[in-house]
Design a protein around this motif. Structure first.
Motif, PDB file in Angstrom:
ATOM      1  N   UNK A 119       0.835  -1.206   0.000  1.00  0.00           N
ATOM      2  CA  UNK A 119       0.000   0.000   0.000  1.00  0.00           C
ATOM      3  C   UNK A 119       0.872   1.260   0.000  1.00  0.00           C
ATOM      4  N   UNK A 120       1.924   1.255   0.806  1.00  0.00           N
ATOM      5  CA  UNK A 120       2.825   2.414   0.846  1.00  0.00           C
ATOM      6  C   UNK A 120       3.492   2.635  -0.508  1.00  0.00           C
ATOM      7  N   UNK A 121       3.890   1.540  -1.152  1.00  0.00           N
ATOM      8  CA  UNK A 121       4.531   1.661  -2.471  1.00  0.00           C
ATOM      9  C   UNK A 121       3.539   2.153  -3.519  1.00  0.00           C
ATOM     10  N   UNK A 122       2.283   1.714  -3.419  1.00  0.00           N
ATOM     11  CA  UNK A 122       1.262   2.174  -4.364  1.00  0.00           C
ATOM     12  C   UNK A 122       1.004   3.675  -4.187  1.00  0.00           C
ATOM     13  N   UNK A 123       0.962   4.126  -2.941  1.00  0.00           N
ATOM     14  CA  UNK A 123       0.777   5.564  -2.681  1.00  0.00           C
ATOM     15  C   UNK A 123       1.922   6.354  -3.283  1.00  0.00           C
TER      16      UNK A 123
END
Length: 165
Positions: A119-123
């Protein structure tokens, strides 16, 4: 020279060179400038994990050097327990992201940890839709890890509320 200190100097040289810092010491080296952020961060993570297997104190020192170099050059990544996470707000990162990662680092929560990192990488990549999906998956994994029953987030959440959580 202590290998941990030497390795941290090599990493600092690599980071400063890659960031175009003219103060980076000039020397001949087989290290090449890293121009792809994902590859550079993966290489640094690998170095820290190798260091951790050999000398935990040196690995922690290396992580501190990398993080201080990132701060000095306003790079919006931070290593938390030897994994890089992007951040937009230092307060949000310290108050939400770091504690969450520290809670999820156990073997029991490995799937939730992986989903939260995704999720952090997608953000960071600007993909909010997939980030929300991955964050929901992380929450679902945590609820399942805690013993809640249900096959989707809604029933899992309802079970958690029924348990008084």
């Amino acid at each position: 020279m202590n290998w941990g200190v030497y390795l941290s100097q090599e990493v600092r040289f690599m980071l400063l060179t890659d960031l175009g810092d003219d103060s980076a010491p000039s020397r001949s080296s087989d290290w090449q400038s890293c121009t792809d952020t994902d590859i550079c961060l993966s290489a640094l993570e690998a170095l820290m994990h190798v260091a951790k297997r050999h000398d935990a104190a040196a690995a922690e020192f290396l992580e501190e050097v990398i993080n201080s170099t990132f701060i000095a050059h306003r790079v919006a990544f931070k290593s938390v327990d030897f994994e890089f996470v992007p951040f937009e707000s230092d307060a949000l990162h310290k108050d939400v992201v770091e504690p969450t990662l520290r809670l999820l680092v156990t073997e029991k929560h490995k799937d939730a940890h992986a989903s939260f990192l995704a999720a952090l990488k997608q953000i960071a990549a600007g993909d909010a839709g997939n980030a929300i999906t991955d964050a929901g998956s992380a929450l679902q994994h945590v609820l399942q890890d805690l013993g809640c029953s249900g096959n989707a987030l809604g029933p899992l959440w309802a079970d958690a509320k029924r348990r008084g959580w």
